[in-house]
Design a protein around this motif. Structure first.
Motif, mmCIF file in Angstrom:
data_model
loop_
_atom_site.group_PDB
_atom_site.id
_atom_site.type_symbol
_atom_site.label_atom_id
_atom_site.label_comp_id
_atom_site.label_asym_id
_atom_site.label_seq_id
_atom_site.Cartn_x
_atom_site.Cartn_y
_atom_site.Cartn_z
ATOM 1 N N PHE A 16 24.439 -20.289 2.557
ATOM 2 C CA PHE A 16 22.880 -20.039 2.717
ATOM 3 C C PHE A 16 22.261 -19.104 1.536
ATOM 4 C CE2 PHE A 16 24.752 -20.589 6.747
ATOM 5 C CZ PHE A 16 23.585 -21.409 7.487
ATOM 6 N N HIS A 17 21.142 -19.501 1.084
ATOM 7 C CA HIS A 17 20.193 -18.720 0.078
ATOM 8 C C HIS A 17 19.191 -18.102 0.788
ATOM 9 C CE1 HIS A 17 18.264 -17.043 -3.123
ATOM 10 N NE2 HIS A 17 17.191 -17.796 -3.149
ATOM 11 N N VAL A 18 19.342 -16.522 1.044
ATOM 12 C CA VAL A 18 18.482 -15.701 1.999
ATOM 13 C C VAL A 18 17.503 -15.197 1.143
ATOM 14 C CG1 VAL A 18 18.432 -13.710 3.684
ATOM 15 C CG2 VAL A 18 20.449 -15.441 3.266
ATOM 16 N N VAL A 19 16.197 -15.341 1.508
ATOM 17 C CA VAL A 19 15.143 -14.551 0.656
ATOM 18 C C VAL A 19 14.453 -13.385 1.570
ATOM 19 C CG1 VAL A 19 14.804 -16.532 -0.713
ATOM 20 C CG2 VAL A 19 13.660 -16.488 1.492
ATOM 21 N N GLY A 20 13.717 -12.732 0.722
ATOM 22 C CA GLY A 20 13.186 -11.359 1.584
ATOM 23 C C GLY A 20 12.206 -12.011 2.567
ATOM 24 N N LYS A 21 11.219 -12.968 1.964
ATOM 25 C CA LYS A 21 9.957 -13.404 2.881
ATOM 26 C C LYS A 21 9.515 -14.655 2.387
ATOM 27 C CE LYS A 21 6.815 -10.639 -0.151
ATOM 28 N NZ LYS A 21 5.711 -9.595 -0.032
ATOM 29 N N ASN A 22 8.641 -15.593 3.357
ATOM 30 C CA ASN A 22 7.954 -16.607 2.748
ATOM 31 C C ASN A 22 9.012 -17.772 2.530
ATOM 32 O OD1 ASN A 22 5.537 -15.592 3.257
ATOM 33 N ND2 ASN A 22 5.614 -14.709 1.394
ATOM 34 N N PRO A 23 10.397 -17.973 3.204
ATOM 35 C CA PRO A 23 11.266 -19.170 2.968
ATOM 36 C C PRO A 23 10.414 -20.443 2.759
ATOM 37 C CG PRO A 23 11.260 -18.603 5.310
ATOM 38 C CD PRO A 23 10.342 -17.603 4.703
ATOM 39 N N ALA A 24 11.094 -21.165 2.125
ATOM 40 C CA ALA A 24 10.456 -22.564 1.649
ATOM 41 C C ALA A 24 11.824 -23.466 1.639
ATOM 42 C CB ALA A 24 9.697 -22.594 0.455
ATOM 43 N N THR A 83 15.178 -25.214 1.715
ATOM 44 C CA THR A 83 16.400 -24.886 2.203
ATOM 45 C C THR A 83 16.732 -23.246 2.258
ATOM 46 O OG1 THR A 83 17.298 -25.036 0.104
ATOM 47 C CG2 THR A 83 17.618 -27.106 1.402
ATOM 48 N N GLN A 84 15.574 -22.499 1.973
ATOM 49 C CA GLN A 84 15.760 -21.041 2.062
ATOM 50 C C GLN A 84 16.072 -20.522 3.549
ATOM 51 O OE1 GLN A 84 12.383 -19.898 -0.189
ATOM 52 N NE2 GLN A 84 13.296 -19.946 -2.405
ATOM 53 N N VAL A 85 16.526 -19.355 3.711
ATOM 54 C CA VAL A 85 16.544 -18.855 4.872
ATOM 55 C C VAL A 85 15.941 -17.399 4.916
ATOM 56 C CG1 VAL A 85 18.097 -17.794 6.949
ATOM 57 C CG2 VAL A 85 18.596 -19.893 5.788
ATOM 58 N N SER A 86 15.032 -16.935 5.582
ATOM 59 C CA SER A 86 14.510 -15.901 5.727
ATOM 60 C C SER A 86 15.374 -14.553 6.274
ATOM 61 C CB SER A 86 12.912 -15.661 6.454
ATOM 62 O OG SER A 86 12.870 -14.350 6.628
ATOM 63 N N ILE A 87 15.550 -13.377 5.555
ATOM 64 C CA ILE A 87 16.367 -12.443 6.053
ATOM 65 C C ILE A 87 15.883 -11.906 7.444
ATOM 66 C CG2 ILE A 87 14.847 -10.476 4.975
ATOM 67 C CD1 ILE A 87 18.024 -9.581 4.134
ATOM 68 N N GLU A 88 14.691 -12.032 7.633
ATOM 69 C CA GLU A 88 14.246 -11.526 8.961
ATOM 70 C C GLU A 88 14.778 -12.664 10.124
ATOM 71 O OE1 GLU A 88 9.851 -11.066 7.880
ATOM 72 O OE2 GLU A 88 10.335 -9.160 8.912
ATOM 73 N N SER A 89 15.132 -13.745 9.895
ATOM 74 C CA SER A 89 15.687 -14.686 10.760
ATOM 75 C C SER A 89 17.258 -14.597 10.811
ATOM 76 C CB SER A 89 15.355 -15.965 10.416
ATOM 77 O OG SER A 89 15.955 -16.646 9.347
ATOM 78 N N LEU A 90 17.798 -13.600 10.312
ATOM 79 C CA LEU A 90 19.415 -13.559 10.223
ATOM 80 C C LEU A 90 19.949 -13.479 11.561
ATOM 81 C CD1 LEU A 90 21.303 -13.466 7.828
ATOM 82 C CD2 LEU A 90 21.209 -11.013 7.889
ATOM 83 N N PRO A 91 19.392 -12.601 12.258
ATOM 84 C CA PRO A 91 19.912 -12.531 13.663
ATOM 85 C C PRO A 91 20.227 -14.144 14.454
ATOM 86 C CG PRO A 91 18.304 -10.971 13.553
ATOM 87 C CD PRO A 91 18.094 -11.658 12.056
ATOM 88 N N LYS A 92 19.090 -14.946 14.460
ATOM 89 C CA LYS A 92 19.265 -16.257 14.722
ATOM 90 C C LYS A 92 20.122 -17.168 14.065
ATOM 91 C CE LYS A 92 16.046 -19.079 13.690
ATOM 92 N NZ LYS A 92 16.781 -20.338 12.892
ATOM 93 N N GLU A 93 20.249 -16.749 12.666
ATOM 94 C CA GLU A 93 21.358 -17.790 11.947
ATOM 95 C C GLU A 93 22.849 -17.091 12.109
ATOM 96 O OE1 GLU A 93 20.624 -20.216 10.100
ATOM 97 O OE2 GLU A 93 18.446 -20.107 10.065
ATOM 98 N N ILE A 94 23.055 -15.903 12.355
ATOM 99 C CA ILE A 94 24.310 -15.392 12.583
ATOM 100 C C ILE A 94 24.770 -15.823 14.073
ATOM 101 C CG2 ILE A 94 25.571 -13.475 13.051
ATOM 102 C CD1 ILE A 94 24.450 -12.146 10.739
ATOM 103 N N ILE A 95 23.887 -15.897 14.988
ATOM 104 C CA ILE A 95 24.233 -16.443 16.253
ATOM 105 C C ILE A 95 24.724 -17.972 16.350
ATOM 106 C CG2 ILE A 95 23.269 -16.963 18.686
ATOM 107 C CD1 ILE A 95 21.778 -14.361 18.685
ATOM 108 N N GLU A 96 23.804 -18.537 15.229
ATOM 109 C CA GLU A 96 24.056 -20.006 15.384
ATOM 110 C C GLU A 96 25.424 -20.255 14.636
ATOM 111 O OE1 GLU A 96 24.273 -24.160 14.917
ATOM 112 O OE2 GLU A 96 23.088 -22.815 16.306
ATOM 113 N N GLU A 97 25.967 -19.297 13.788
ATOM 114 C CA GLU A 97 27.197 -19.424 13.048
ATOM 115 C C GLU A 97 28.360 -19.390 13.942
ATOM 116 O OE1 GLU A 97 28.224 -20.607 9.749
ATOM 117 O OE2 GLU A 97 26.205 -21.482 10.313
#
Length: 461
Positions: free
Chosen positions: A222-230, A232-246
């Protein structure tokens, strides 16, 4: 326990032709019985706690006008907002407080900066207060970035585990480690023990290292960005959701420790083993059996085996035998696919050799996109026109396959390259990591396609 389908991209190859390629799709899907048996899950979170993790990346923030120096880097001081480490802590706390984990799940927390520390060894997920205390201690550390020591501590944790389980490590980092060579060597041990590494990078990390760690171990990127993901990027603010999914993904790994054995005849060599779906990885080919990861419940896992074939006379010939072993941790049992013969017709009939299995080629093309993107990013600074042509090829292939997120990322990279004659660091990370990420499922459902007799024949049961 496991339905298996083998398909070659061609059933016929031209006779008397040297150095031919044959792509063989190995499609796996756990049976409904196996999918219903939830495995025990062991998940180690390996978290970068270097000084740069205290950079504010989200929320409302106000500059104070002061400049701070940390780990040799200068930062503008702000008040308010959330730092990277704040969001990681919030994400881990969200996971352990969720209803997704039970007594069969175990969690460990390891930090790395100048040194590495095990903050919580393997701990039942129901011991929430103990895990909360360990997670909150992540703020107690700072310094440089030495990931290899954290990987060693992680392997020590797994070495104390007993019995079958779905095992996984998640690495979150925002910097370039000082011990890259050690990390690559350690990744081979993770692979041998079937511990996939999910690698999340944000900021100034080295994407080639994370790609190597993920490929070697059969993990994800995953390439994580600070804001405004586009794209295949993942927003760092969506990290809780991504970690639960992993974590949920690890819980769905009902078939684990897949061991692939391929015995070829003279003049035939296995040269690559790729995972093509649900995401990509390229496994090292060493001594058999080749450990190729896990298979998820209620979905397919698709591999591509690439063979190189020397010239052969016209004949119908067996060129290899392919076998599998695997664990079913939810039932505490081992399974086996008896050796299957791979047969190819070598012919001088030009009509027969033009027929191709499109599903196999579509999966192979998705793997090729990552290689094309890698070539484009490598030459972009010196040969921008050639890089633009390569990206256009990758984009056309992605459009045909229908991977919308990757289409967007590649389109943005093409626009940037056209305007600036360069590919920026962030864009390079986005397309290289994204092209190795989630792929598109092709073809039909193997459970619906095969009759009971075909399933029994394919699985050796």
């Amino acid at each position: 326990m496991l339905n298996v389908q083998l398909s070659s991209h061609r059933e016929m190859l031209p006779a008397e032709t040297a150095d031919q390629k044959l792509f063989v799709m190995l499609k796996l899907r756990p049976t409904n019985e196996a999918s219903a048996a939830k495995p025990s899950t062991t998940f180690v979170f390996l978290i970068d706690t270097s000084g740069s993790m205290y950079e504010v990346v989200a929320g409302d923030r106000k500059p104070t006008g002061k400049t701070l120096t940390m780990d040799g880097q200068k930062y503008s001081e702000v008040v308010g907002g959330k730092t990277k480490i704040d969001i990681v802590i919030e994400s881990l706390l969200t996971l352990i407080r969720s209803s997704k984990l039970d007594e069969n799940d175990k969690v460990a927390i390891v930090q790395f900066a100048d040194e590495a520390t095990i903050l919580a060894g393997l701990t039942p997920a129901t011991q929430i207060s103990k895990l909360e205390s360990a997670i909150k201690r992540l703020r107690d550390f700072s310094g440089g970035t030495v990931m290899g020591e954290g990987m060693r501590q992680t392997l020590d944790i797994f070495s104390n585990q007993q019995g079958m389980a779905s095992r996984r490590t998640l690495i979150f980092t925002d910097g370039q480690t000082f011990d890259e060579k050690d990390c690559k060597e350690l990744a081979r041990t993770f692979a041998a023990q079937n511990i996939p590494i999910t690698a999340l990078g944000v900021g100034d990390y080295k994407e080639d290292l994370l790609i190597d760690l993920s490929d070697e171990s059969g993990g994800r990127l995953f390439h994580v960005v600070g804001k405004n993901p586009a794209g295949t990027q993942v927003s760092i603010e969506s990290l809780p959701k991504e970690i639960i999914e992993e974590f949920s993904r690890a819980q769905r790994d009902v078939i684990t420790n897949l061991g692939l054995t391929v015995k070829t005849v003279k003049g035939v060599d296995l040269i690559r083993v790729l995972r093509a779906y649900p995401d990509q990885a390229e496994f090292s080919i060493g001594k058999a059996p080749h450990i190729i990861g896990n298979a998820s419940a209620n979905d397919e896992t698709v591999f591509i085996l690439e063979f190189n074939i020397a010239s052969r006379q016209a004949s119908r010939a067996r060129i290899a035998q392919i076998g599998l072993t695997y664990d079913v941790p939810g039932q505490n049992r081992r399974g086996e696919l008896q050796p299957q013969n791979l047969i190819v017709q070598f012919t001088s009939d030009q009509g027969g050799i033009t027929q191709v299995d499109q599903e196999v080629m579509d999966y192979m093309q998705q793997c090729n996109i990552a290689n094309i993107v890698g070539q484009a990013t490598k030459i972009a600074d010196k040969e921008p026109q050639k890089a633009q042509e390569l990206l256009e090829t990758a984009h056309r292939m992605t459009v045909r396959i229908g991977n919308k997120e990757l289409m967007e990322s590649l389109g943005n990279a093409q626009d940037e390259l056209r305007k600036t004659q360069k590919i920026s660091s962030g864009t390079r990370k986005t397309i290289k990591m994204g092209s190795k990420g989630k792929t598109v499922r092709m073809g039909g459902d193997i459970n619906n396609e095969l009759s009971d007799d075909q399933i029994r024949e394919a699985s050796g049961t």
